[in-house]
Scaffold this motif. Sequence first.
Motif, short mmCIF file in Angstrom:
data_model
loop_
_atom_site.label_atom_id
_atom_site.label_comp_id
_atom_site.label_asym_id
_atom_site.label_seq_id
_atom_site.Cartn_x
_atom_site.Cartn_y
_atom_site.Cartn_z
N LYS A 63 33.79 -23.79 110.12
CA LYS A 63 34.90 -23.24 110.82
C LYS A 63 35.77 -24.02 111.16
O LYS A 63 37.12 -23.75 111.51
CB LYS A 63 34.24 -22.19 111.77
N TYR A 64 35.37 -25.26 111.61
CA TYR A 64 36.48 -26.02 112.59
C TYR A 64 36.81 -27.28 111.51
O TYR A 64 37.13 -28.16 112.14
CB TYR A 64 35.66 -26.71 113.81
N ARG A 67 40.72 -12.70 114.54
CA ARG A 67 41.55 -13.97 114.55
C ARG A 67 42.55 -13.92 113.20
O ARG A 67 43.68 -14.34 113.63
CB ARG A 67 40.61 -14.97 113.90
N VAL A 110 40.22 -20.31 119.25
CA VAL A 110 38.97 -21.47 118.82
C VAL A 110 38.26 -21.16 120.05
O VAL A 110 36.98 -21.31 119.89
CB VAL A 110 39.68 -22.61 118.46
N GLU A 159 35.90 -18.51 120.06
CA GLU A 159 34.94 -18.33 119.04
C GLU A 159 33.93 -19.51 119.27
O GLU A 159 32.55 -19.18 119.20
CB GLU A 159 35.65 -18.93 117.46
N LYS A 160 34.25 -20.71 120.00
CA LYS A 160 33.35 -21.51 120.32
C LYS A 160 32.55 -21.05 121.50
O LYS A 160 31.34 -21.47 121.61
CB LYS A 160 33.95 -22.85 120.80
#
Lengths: 529, 513, 395
Positions: free
Chosen positions: A373-374, B183, B352, B355-356
């Motif tokens: 994802k990252y 997203r 992000v 999501e994290k």
Amino acid sequence: MGANYDAIVIGGGHNGLTCAAYLAKAGRKILVLERRHVLGGAAVTEEIYPGYHYSTCSYVVSLLRPKIIRDLDLPSHGLEIMPLEQSFQPLHDGRGLVRWSDWEKTRRELARLSPRDAEIYPEFGRTMVQMARFVKPILDMVPPDPGSLDPRGLSDLLRLGKRFQNLGPDLQAVKYRMLTMSAVDFLDGWFESDSLKAVMSVSGIIGTFLGIRSPGTAYVLLHHYMGEIDGAFRSWGLSKGGTGGISLAIASAARSYGAEIRTESPVQKVLLKNGSSEGVVLESGEEIRARVVVSGTDPRLTLLGFVGEENLDDETVSALKNFKMRGSSGKVNLALDRIPDFTCRPGVGPHLFGDIAIAPSIEYLERAYDQAKYGDFSERPYLNIVIPSLTDPTVAPPGKHVMSIFVQYAPYHIKEGPEYWPKKREAFGDAVIDTLSEYCPGIKEAILHRHVLTPWDLEQEYGLTEGNIFHGELSLDQLFFLRPSPKMARFRTPIENLWMCASGSHPGGGIMGAPGMLAARELLRTRTV
Amino acid sequence: MSYDTIVIGAGHNGLTAAGLLARGGRRVLVVERRGEVGGLASSTEFNPGYRTAGILHDTTGVRASVIKDLDLEKHGLRRRSEPVPVFLPERKGTGLLLHRDPSKAAPEINSFSARDADRYAKYQAFHSRLGRFLLPLLNGPSPPVAGNDRSDFWGMIKAGMNMRRLGRKEMIEFLRLAPMPLRDWMEESFETPLLQSALAAPGLSASLLGPWSPGTATGLMMYEAVRGAGIQGGAPALVRALLAACESRGVEVRLNESVSRIRLRAGVVVGVTLAGGEELDGSMVASSCDPRTTFLDLMTPRDLPLDLERGMQNFKARGNVAKVHLALTGPLAFACRPDLEPENIRIGESLVSLEKAFDCVKYGEMPVEPCLDVAVPSLSDPSLAPDGGHVVSILVYAVPPTGTLEWTDARREELGDLVVSRLASYAPELRDRIVGREVLTPLDLEREYGLNGGHLYHGEQGLDQVLFMRPVPTCAQYSTPLEGLWLCGSGSHPGGGITCGPGMIAAAAILNS
Amino acid sequence: MPLQTPFHPRTSELCTSLLWKEWAGYHAVCSYDTVNDREYIAFRHAAGLIDVTPLMKYEVTGKDAPSFLARVMVRNIEKLRVGRVTYCCWCDDRGKVLDDGTITRWSEEHFRVTSNSPALQWLQRCARGFEVAIHESTDRIGVLALQGPASRTILAAAAEAEIEGLRFFRATTGMVAGKPVEITRTGYTGDLGFEVWTANENALPVYDAIMKAGKIHGIEPCGLDAMDVTRIEAGFVLHGVDYFSARTCMIESQKSTPFEIGLDWAVQLKRESFVGQAAILAEQDRGVARRLVGLELDWDDLERVFEESGLPPEVPRHAWRDPLPVYRDGRQVGQATSGAWSSILKKNLALATVNKGWSEKGTELMIETTVDFERKKMKAVVVPKPFFDPERKRT
């Protein structure tokens, strides 16, 4: 100048060839143009290391439509599919699980993980078969346009609705859950064993940029059960001589109907006149005209590549840019001197004749996804391995083997940018081998040759935009009448006489052949060609 | 004692259902386990002199028809005239004060991106058009599309035809967006990370999902469709008005009484048994508890059909939200815009970061940088705090659910410290002003409010648990397979939050039966 | 590969025909000889010994075991006294049969349930809120069925246990060859008979002792084929043949209710709630849609259909289980699911499920048969079950 051909098919992949074969069978004059020196696109066999035949990209046959096999009489053109039935899952703790085609044997295997799951397993299978029965006609239909009042489309929708109604309350709910739940959540409702859920859920993520906890992935579990109802029992298999054998059989069928197939003939662009396609221009400068051009490449390459943004309206351009093609997988092909022992089940036994899944737990798979994802490839990825040489000794020298490893996740968009992939290729290959050697310690010493394909390579070498093996993700917002966009969902494009016939169209990717067949059918029905 | 209907739980949905049933002529008793009415909407004193404005502090979803039908305005309820803007602080820069009204929002968004300001207007217009299609769905019973014996083909066709009224382009856009991850939608729409995150966050509050998860777009569309301006004085004011309306119609409310069993005779509900042993008779029982509590805890296992039991075991209610209340001696002021005293604040820098925050939850790990939905209710209701003081109400996303992490006292304090330091990184004077703090983990919420799984919405609201699937198809029309037992809480359509929606629609269904 | 039962060393030595099949994951003998006549005759005239270990077994223990089983089963197990056995079926929520088997109450808080298909998950699913423990004991306990008129004499000689006084559907414990055994007066042949339950490690001495004691009484090791004929004579339904578990059915019409498979007598409706109760009550009100009946195929008509092809009449050499359509007035009204030639009754028998209206005793139906590759219909009459019901079974 008049048209030389009724139709030109861009790309000699299995869908392009299927479309060509059907059109040629209907008496049309067809030309297939393939950029590479071999046919097959991503369904290809290549002898990259002398004596070893890799199914370079796609490596198992699962959903090849039996109707195509019958219509084109592929077995008489050399198609031979050998069953690939059991599924072997080595686990972290030195145990392993094999799901056999013998259900009692499977029950005993599963009972060691969970007696409850062992009992539920066949019940789950039956429910899935019922679900698959519902889905089957969808694979065989041209998607209706829900926005139009066209009676044909409406009656198709009504038929689907009626079919849904006929499922009865229980199965309706299951169906709806499958469409909306993640594979893990859905399986949680059936099973308790983490490793069983893990290995079953992976079929929900292959080729997508989703995790097993992402809603919508439950739906893809069905694909494992499609074969059961297709009249092509045991359709999960290996093609003799490698996956390319399928493409070659279809090509042979197409030729037998009179289609002309040219390799090493890269198309540069589609020839346009007043917003309508007239044919193609090859990179060599040669112009070839045809009444229709049918593209077997993905939608973005077709339109943004061969037609060009300047020739398209804004809505189409933004639809194409929003069409998600994020490649998420890679491939490692190995030539092996011998088959080393798997720690949990040493020896070369029947457990190695099926597929081998490195997917030991839900958390393992989810962490693999999080890294992707990252913007990194998974350090400990999901691996799906087959050793085709065990079933088909013709693909390797006597006593030697080839191993085909599908790897996920390998995101096209790594944080350094996709063009950085070549610098990471070997590190990626190492991660795969390191992962495998945790379960199969002798693997490193047995490798004679290693061939690593990253998403970048899939794009550069095989023309798959962003390395997406399905020409666009198989997510709910990109299926059926939304694939690749509502306006282009019926194999047509905004450019008159330019059609599409590959995985970027309904019903999507995999060696299914359905888009090629349906596009041909629609072309003939509308008398476009 | 005998009643027509016994309502279990005096939360906003229980009271709504009770009031509307009494309005329909029923003799109604409400049984409440806690010492006060309101449930998640009730105000409690968490620090001497400081009161909360409810666990859930967003009242923008309260249904107008409830206010009208129960004459709540006669009972002291006041609606806000316009929605409160949300402030999105930044460590560098000036932050973004986001108004719902695009013309008011434009100057603020412009300073980030002129393109986004333009798109924001289109985005809000899309929601309001969509609202016309979604509102009827969210203000009435869900069409019985699937999984129910009563599901009928024409209901499905009708739902489909309704959608067509959106117009071709909009309908296809809706069908395309609905299964999408937030997203993707946000990145297609906007380029400013802060804006993307601020708009997406409410769509994630009800499910155990991050913005990468498909289907989250629907959550946001449903949230936006019912958004009004909210209630003056927030949730406690709503509860006060509901209680007054109930009492004026003769509803009896018994506090400090918990139901231990719903009694059945030959598969038919005959009343309830209280924890003290007292048996109350009623030909109907409407439970505003969450569905898992209702079926798994309040019923004798032998009375519960196995299919329904399995449905409940599989009903997901993994509470991933914690609540923090802070008692301050002064205002909550942000370094990036010291002159502003915002009432609503969101901390979550980008998609992000959302999501994290969700990633930790999956593995049962403590969050690193949770996203915060912050309200300062004392700004509109100064009586909640002593003079000059303020109450800060913080919903913390996302924390591990009870099944995945053991919530010890130490972890509770660790979470409290984490939330304070995260907020303080934008509001540096915060620490010096804190005189009291309450931290409620999912486990605390489960225990205090009787929420199975600690889920504030009585169950997750992913696509698989909304509409005709909520909580399970056979109970989605508020009746249950057990004759006389009805559901009227957030575990039913249209779901959780302070909306009074489930109570309202359930009451109508009961009166129609 | 199927597993071996603890009696395998003996049965494999005796099975000269090499006729085996898989039964629930175990190797099981079909018949020891290439024809099963001798085994059948032993069951009915002397005694037959058959290894029925693959039958699935579950030990249900705990304070709530009686009320738990009362919830699961269609029969009120709370009322079952210690030392007694009962037979019944269990259903899902919708009153569709999942499986059938015996339940033995060994003590106040210990029951043993047998089933044809795995049932652990189902039992556990029903156990929420009950103080019970459920363990599968299939692979720990070997079971021998000793069936036939001489069985009592043989077992009395072989076992140190109260055999003479052990009445029908009662259970006791004792010793055989110095090894502890459990004995129930039950069986699947519809004759006088016993089942002997023993821990795997004692299986062989127990087997040997019974065979030895039976030698002078004409004991025969028997296989599944002979037992299949006897169970048809006894009118017993077979799971997976005459009816299917609701869990394995793809569609509703494949499922059955207890009434439909003729287990009305096992259903006890008026009591505290049990799984499927509401649906079964509703079915009772509505009327049962179809019934499992006994059919006797008309001999004269059988001669006729063979005569038409110029052939002498033939009867099946084995029990059959390929379903055959059953007609009335030219329309299909049901199907026969298994049948056999009863050499003791000299009758051609079948078990059939027929629609409402055609299940009364004496109803004449037509059953399909194939003679010399040609499909024919011949007469069959509905008769009461059991077809064979000797007095000694109960006394």
